[in-house]
Structure formats: C-alpha cells, structure tokens
Design a protein around this motif. Structure first.
Motif, PDB file in Angstrom:
ATOM      1  N   PRO A  79       0.833  -1.212   0.000  1.00  0.00           N
ATOM      2  CA  PRO A  79       0.000   0.000   0.000  1.00  0.00           C
ATOM      3  C   PRO A  79       0.863   1.255   0.000  1.00  0.00           C
ATOM      4  O   PRO A  79       1.953   1.281   0.589  1.00  0.00           O
ATOM      5  N   VAL A  80       0.378   2.284  -0.678  1.00  0.00           N
ATOM      6  CA  VAL A  80       1.083   3.564  -0.713  1.00  0.00           C
ATOM      7  C   VAL A  80       0.120   4.685  -0.362  1.00  0.00           C
ATOM      8  O   VAL A  80      -1.102   4.505  -0.371  1.00  0.00           O
ATOM      9  N   GLN A  81       0.686   5.821  -0.054  1.00  0.00           N
ATOM     10  CA  GLN A  81      -0.085   7.060   0.114  1.00  0.00           C
ATOM     11  C   GLN A  81       0.191   7.910  -1.117  1.00  0.00           C
ATOM     12  O   GLN A  81       1.329   8.318  -1.352  1.00  0.00           O
ATOM     13  N   ALA A  82      -0.853   8.110  -1.919  1.00  0.00           N
ATOM     14  CA  ALA A  82      -0.674   8.752  -3.218  1.00  0.00           C
ATOM     15  C   ALA A  82      -1.533  10.001  -3.342  1.00  0.00           C
ATOM     16  O   ALA A  82      -2.659  10.058  -2.840  1.00  0.00           O
ATOM     17  N   VAL A  83      -0.987  10.981  -4.042  1.00  0.00           N
ATOM     18  CA  VAL A  83      -1.710  12.205  -4.375  1.00  0.00           C
ATOM     19  C   VAL A  83      -1.808  12.286  -5.893  1.00  0.00           C
ATOM     20  O   VAL A  83      -0.798  12.159  -6.595  1.00  0.00           O
ATOM     21  N   HIS A  84      -3.017  12.478  -6.398  1.00  0.00           N
ATOM     22  CA  HIS A  84      -3.245  12.635  -7.825  1.00  0.00           C
ATOM     23  C   HIS A  84      -3.724  14.059  -8.083  1.00  0.00           C
ATOM     24  O   HIS A  84      -4.792  14.458  -7.601  1.00  0.00           O
ATOM     25  N   LEU A  85      -2.949  14.815  -8.829  1.00  0.00           N
ATOM     26  CA  LEU A  85      -3.340  16.162  -9.219  1.00  0.00           C
ATOM     27  C   LEU A  85      -3.967  16.068 -10.603  1.00  0.00           C
ATOM     28  O   LEU A  85      -3.289  15.763 -11.580  1.00  0.00           O
ATOM     29  N   GLY A  86      -5.273  16.286 -10.663  1.00  0.00           N
ATOM     30  CA  GLY A  86      -6.041  16.018 -11.869  1.00  0.00           C
ATOM     31  C   GLY A  86      -6.708  14.670 -11.707  1.00  0.00           C
ATOM     32  O   GLY A  86      -6.039  13.662 -11.422  1.00  0.00           O
ATOM     33  N   GLY A  87      -8.020  14.643 -11.861  1.00  0.00           N
ATOM     34  CA  GLY A  87      -8.750  13.412 -11.605  1.00  0.00           C
ATOM     35  C   GLY A  87      -9.262  12.718 -12.843  1.00  0.00           C
ATOM     36  O   GLY A  87      -9.134  11.508 -12.990  1.00  0.00           O
ATOM     37  N   GLY A  88      -9.853  13.496 -13.769  1.00  0.00           N
ATOM     38  CA  GLY A  88     -10.474  12.877 -14.930  1.00  0.00           C
ATOM     39  C   GLY A  88     -11.509  11.865 -14.481  1.00  0.00           C
ATOM     40  O   GLY A  88     -12.364  12.141 -13.637  1.00  0.00           O
ATOM     41  N   ALA A  89     -11.417  10.654 -15.010  1.00  0.00           N
ATOM     42  CA  ALA A  89     -12.330   9.576 -14.617  1.00  0.00           C
ATOM     43  C   ALA A  89     -11.758   8.750 -13.470  1.00  0.00           C
ATOM     44  O   ALA A  89     -12.237   7.660 -13.198  1.00  0.00           O
ATOM     45  N   LEU A  90     -10.718   9.281 -12.797  1.00  0.00           N
ATOM     46  CA  LEU A  90     -10.084   8.632 -11.642  1.00  0.00           C
ATOM     47  C   LEU A  90      -9.408   7.313 -12.027  1.00  0.00           C
ATOM     48  O   LEU A  90      -9.270   6.403 -11.214  1.00  0.00           O
ATOM     49  N   THR A  91      -8.941   7.243 -13.262  1.00  0.00           N
ATOM     50  CA  THR A  91      -8.346   6.010 -13.778  1.00  0.00           C
ATOM     51  C   THR A  91      -7.161   5.549 -12.948  1.00  0.00           C
ATOM     52  O   THR A  91      -7.067   4.374 -12.555  1.00  0.00           O
TER      53      THR A  91
END
Length: 289
Positions: A79-91
C-alpha cells in the motif's frame, strides 16, 4: 454557468452520456470491445479510459506509462499514500486501489461538475480509500501534510493545456514538501516541435530533483509529432532498467531517456519560475482526429 444539460444516446448495448461540466462538454463513451469500459472526452479531447470490471487495465499510452511508474514506486502490492493532481475519470486512482489494496489516496480535481458526473456514472469501489477534493491542483496540494506522500502524480490539463502555475520550480517545491524523502513524482506532459515546453520542464525538475527519467514515443522525442511524455523524478536512483523494459514492451513502445542524455536533451533550457511560467502549448487539431 447555467444549469448543466445531460443527454444519452444509444451505442451498442450501452448508452453514451453527454453533460456540460465546468471545463466544457464531457462525454462518456462506452468501449465496444470491453463490457463495462468507458472513455471520457472533454470538448472532444480524450481524457481517460476506465474499465469498471478491470481497473488495472490501462488503455491510453501515457496512462500505461504512469502505471509502470506506480508499479515500480514501491514493492509489488505494498500500500502507498498517493496524491493525484487532476482526476479525470479517476483512472490512475482506481489502478492504485486495484494493484495496491489498502492504499490511501487523495485526488485533487478542480472541475466539481466532472467529479459529480464520474461518481454518478462510473462509481468507485466502496472499499477504495480514495478521497476526492474539488480544488485547484496547487491549492489542493498545499493541504497535503508535509512528507505524507509516497507518490505524487500530476496529470492536469485545462483546455488540453497544463496550467502555467503547475510548471514552475515553486510548484515543485510544494510537491517536494508533500513527498516523503526519496518518494516519487511523476507528471504527464504534452508538447510538440520544437519541444520548448518539454525541455523547460526537464530543466525545472532537474533544479529540484537529483534523478530524472523521461518516457515517451521516439517520434515525440525527435520532435516529429505532438504527444505525451511522462517525466519521473526522485532523489534516489530510479529503476531505469526495469522502466525501460516495460516501456519497450508496451503495445506502443516508448523510449526512456535519463542521465546525461536527458540533461543534454534540454538544449540549455532554464528552469521555469512562477514569474515566467506559461501554459503548455495547445495540441494541433489533427491530434484528436
């Protein structure tokens, strides 16, 4: 903006969805070859592809390359702790949840109407630890605690262009603040000849990270056509050999540049600051035909 309008039209056994969101006309088009898969387009430009039955499946070339980076960011399945900048369809958030169960993720997507559309039509797994915040990417990143993230992925486009304030050394200072020591930053970049934006982004990342790699179609790197390039950065050595192997074995093979060759590729470009930052170039209309 006025009330959004939504429409559906038949396409095969599924129905396409069209709805006005903050960033333009969003369309969710069913994939004819995969039963519960969809492509998200904004004003006709493809943004994301999601397979609800198999979220580990990545259709778009650049998302597959980001998937390789995610796979190599930590031991398999950890498991990781991730940050996504920009979501779109959350792919990519779905991909992390599928391949690294029990990961904790934060997604920052400015377009609140798009988030509502995606949540309604392409619902997340109830067990996925994915928190979505509707905010500007840089403002949302500022809310991430210091040293929280194992991985920060930037995939932000407004009108098919990366906003200027997400291209500077000051932005990368905020990325570094949110990352754990030695953690990974990855960004989806888009450029075409003469590749001035891409060269500037490499120089900018080199000013803030010790190790860099760039994954892209050889034709894009040669300045022959407009396309995507995935920039990977961290302060520890990158798994260049394995990243190269995976990129070369993709359906659309990519090349990995790193080290001195990548620095030479910048051609003397200087790091971008907030004061001088501009948005990435708009793609030519032919890209989406």
């Amino acid at each position: 903006m006025g009330r959004s309008r939504s429409s559906r039209r038949e396409r095969g056994s599924e129905q396409a969805v069209a709805e006005q969101v903050d960033g333009g006309l969003a369309q969710l088009v069913p994939d004819r070859e995969r039963a519960r898969a969809w492509t998200l387009l904004i004003d006709g430009a493809p943004q994301s592809h999601v397979d609800l039955d198999d979220p580990a499946y990545l259709s778009f070339e650049y998302q597959r390359r980001l998937g390789h980076v995610i796979d190599l960011a930590a031991p398999p399945g950890k498991p990781v702790q991730a940050v996504h900048l920009g979501g779109g369809a959350l792919t990519l958030a779905r991909y992390v949840a599928a391949t690294r169960p029990r990961s904790t993720q934060r997604v920052v997507e400015r377009d609140a109407a798009l988030v509502r559309l995606v949540r309604r039509e392409l619902p997340l797994d109830a067990n996925a630890r994915i928190r979505v915040r509707s905010a500007d990417a840089r403002e949302g990143l500022a809310k991430v605690p210091d040293g929280w993230a194992d991985l920060v992925v930037a995939d932000v486009f407004s009108g098919a262009r990366t906003p200027a304030h997400l291209t500077s050394v000051e932005f990368l200072d905020e990325v570094r603040r949110a990352l754990k020591p030695g953690a990974v930053y990855a960004a989806n970049l888009a450029d075409g000849p003469p590749l001035a934006h891409l060269r500037g982004q490499i120089a900018t990342a080199a000013a803030r990270f010790a190790e860099l790699a760039l994954v892209a179609d050889p034709a894009v790197l040669r300045g022959k056509r407009f396309g995507n390039a995935v920039l990977v950065a961290r302060d520890l050595p990158l798994p260049v050999a394995e990243l190269t192997r995976r990129a070369a074995s993709d359906p659309h093979p990519a090349r990995v540049e790193h080290g001195r060759a990548l620095i030479d590729f910048t051609g003397g470009a200087v790091p971008v600051t907030d004061a001088a930052a501009v948005a990435s170039p708009a793609p030519p209309p032919s890209v989406f035909r």
